[in-house]
Design an enzyme around this catalytic site. Structure first.
Site, short mmCIF file in Angstrom:
data_model
loop_
_atom_site.label_atom_id
_atom_site.label_comp_id
_atom_site.label_asym_id
_atom_site.label_seq_id
_atom_site.Cartn_x
_atom_site.Cartn_y
_atom_site.Cartn_z
N TYR A 145 0.84 -1.20 0.00
CA TYR A 145 0.00 0.00 0.00
C TYR A 145 0.87 1.25 0.00
O TYR A 145 0.73 2.12 -0.87
CB TYR A 145 -0.90 -0.04 1.23
CG TYR A 145 -1.89 1.10 1.34
CD1 TYR A 145 -3.02 1.16 0.52
CD2 TYR A 145 -1.71 2.11 2.29
CE1 TYR A 145 -3.93 2.20 0.63
CE2 TYR A 145 -2.63 3.15 2.41
CZ TYR A 145 -3.73 3.19 1.59
OH TYR A 145 -4.65 4.22 1.72
N ASP A 146 1.81 1.33 0.97
CA ASP A 146 2.60 2.56 1.13
C ASP A 146 3.45 2.84 -0.12
O ASP A 146 3.45 3.97 -0.63
CB ASP A 146 3.56 2.43 2.33
CG ASP A 146 2.84 2.19 3.65
OD1 ASP A 146 1.62 1.95 3.63
OD2 ASP A 146 3.50 2.24 4.71
N GLU A 147 4.15 1.82 -0.57
CA GLU A 147 5.05 2.03 -1.73
C GLU A 147 4.23 2.19 -3.02
O GLU A 147 4.63 2.91 -3.93
CB GLU A 147 6.07 0.90 -1.86
CG GLU A 147 7.03 0.81 -0.68
CD GLU A 147 8.06 1.94 -0.61
OE1 GLU A 147 7.88 2.99 -1.25
OE2 GLU A 147 9.06 1.75 0.11
N VAL A 188 -11.98 2.88 13.61
CA VAL A 188 -13.21 3.54 14.07
C VAL A 188 -14.42 2.63 13.85
O VAL A 188 -15.23 2.41 14.78
CB VAL A 188 -13.40 4.91 13.37
CG1 VAL A 188 -14.74 5.52 13.76
CG2 VAL A 188 -12.27 5.87 13.72
N ASP A 273 3.24 -1.06 12.30
CA ASP A 273 2.12 -0.17 12.64
C ASP A 273 2.70 1.18 13.09
O ASP A 273 3.44 1.24 14.08
CB ASP A 273 1.32 -0.82 13.79
CG ASP A 273 -0.07 -0.26 13.91
OD1 ASP A 273 -1.02 -0.94 13.50
OD2 ASP A 273 -0.21 0.87 14.44
#
Ligand code: NAD
Ligand code: UDP
Length: 311
Positions: A145-147, A188, A273
């Site tokens: 996801y991040d990359e 949430v 995390d």
């Protein structure tokens, strides 16, 4: 009709609110989605509007349409969903960006990328400003996801520099509200659903990690304002609520607002995390004249009401 606008990921949480807002401003809206995490129930009411169309399509494949603007939101956003098929997640971010940028180039559309605070990784600068390059593990379980999102930002900037495509990049910080999937897996919605069902509230780790939670209506306002900035502004711009809470504080707030008898339990913390996250929004204040209006308690009350009605 005003403009014709393509929203990829339009049946998802953020996309469905964006489609509704764009329709309310008398635009023609095409919602494109493969329904991996999105749902037709999020957009079914919008179908009464003759300006609204839905298309089942996967953005890893090219798509052609004449539009004035593109909001590129298609990508699973919750860790459990983006880690389910990590290779597909990267394909969605990277090939999806190439396909949508190619489309923007062909039809001369303005295109906005829904990037993320995850480009900062587990940040060692706090709060995070847009000029911080981040602290991201390239080989961990969040990297798909991040990359993927970082590469998409690179593609946006290169299409802009090389082909003069009109781009905008927003970095969205944790956002919540109605239309989140009850099985979404993000904090949430998990805590609210658990509290309403009287189930244990699952805190990963000791709950000292922090996040800054933004209510959906504030984000949508920021997105539209970014799209409407002058051509010289590309971003990236942070869109988030700077009020920072620990995950334990969030759990206690939700238990109190729902008057739940649920107990807090601690589960193992997933690897990588991020320990803290808070946006510096001075750029958004200056360029967009924007700042979030809805406090966490107020947004949680609205979101709890939504989930109560769904159960
Ligand atoms: P979501 O999972 O509810 O929505 C994503 C939508 O994209 C879903 O409708 C899904 O079916 C669709 N999709 C996924 N892969 C696709 C593909 N290959 N082709 C077509 N459609 C596809 O998540 P969301 O919270 O609404 O997030 C929307 C966007 O905003 C994502 O790009 C996400 O990375 C970004 N974002 C969200 C947050 C947040 O807190 N909600 C934070 C940062 C960034
Ligand atoms: N989290 C948690 N319990 C849950 C879901 C998430 O304690 O049931 C934690 C998670 O470990 C992270 C924070 O809440 O520290 C936010 O998680 P989320 O998946 O919502 O977003 P992200 O980590 O991508 O910011």
């Amino acid at each position: 009709m005003n403009k014709r606008i393509l929203v990829t990921g339009g049946a998802g949480f953020i996309g469905s609110h964006l489609c509704a807002r764009l329709l309310s401003e008398n635009n023609e809206v095409i919602c494109l989605d493969n329904y991996f995490t999105g749902s037709k129930s999020n957009i079914i009411d919008l179908l009464r509007n003759p300006g609204f169309e839905i298309v089942r399509h996967d953005i890893i494949n090219p798509y052609n349409i004449e539009v004035d603007e593109i909001y590129n939101l298609a990508c699973p956003a919750s860790p459990i969903h983006y880690q389910y098929n990590p290779i597909k997640t990267i394909k969605t971010s990277v090939m999806g960006a190439i396909n949508m940028l190619g489309l923007a180039k062909r039809v001369d559309a303005k295109i906005l990328q829904a990037s993320t605070s995850e480009v900062y990784g587990d940040p060692n600068v706090h709060p995070q400003k847009e000029n911080y390059w981040g602290h991201v593990n390239p080989i961990g379980i969040r990297s798909c996801y991040d990359e993927g999102k970082r590469c998409a930002e690179t593609l946006f900037m290169d299409y802009h520099r090389q082909n003069k495509v009109k781009i905008k990049i927003i970095r969205i910080f944790n956002t919540y509200g109605p239309n989140m999937n009850p099985d979404d897996g993000r904090v949430v919605s998990n805590f609210i659903v658990q509290a309403l069902k009287g189930e244990d509230i699952t805190i990963y780790g000791d709950g000292s990690q922090t996040r800054s939670f933004q209510y959906i209506d504030d984000l949508i306002e920021g997105m539209i304002r970014t799209m409407n900035t002058s051509a010289s502004f590309t971003g990236p711009v942070n869109l988030g609520n700077p009020d920072e809470f620990s995950i334990l504080e969030l759990a206690e707030k939700i238990i109190s607002l729902t008057k739940s008898k649920s107990k807090i339990v601690h589960c193992s913390l997933p690897s990588d995390d991020p320990k803290q996250r808070q946006p510096d929004i001075s750029l958004a204040k200056e360029v967009l004249n924007w700042s979030p209006k809805i406090k966490l308690d107020e947004g949680l009350v609205k979101t709890i009401k939504y989930f109560k009605n769904k159960m």
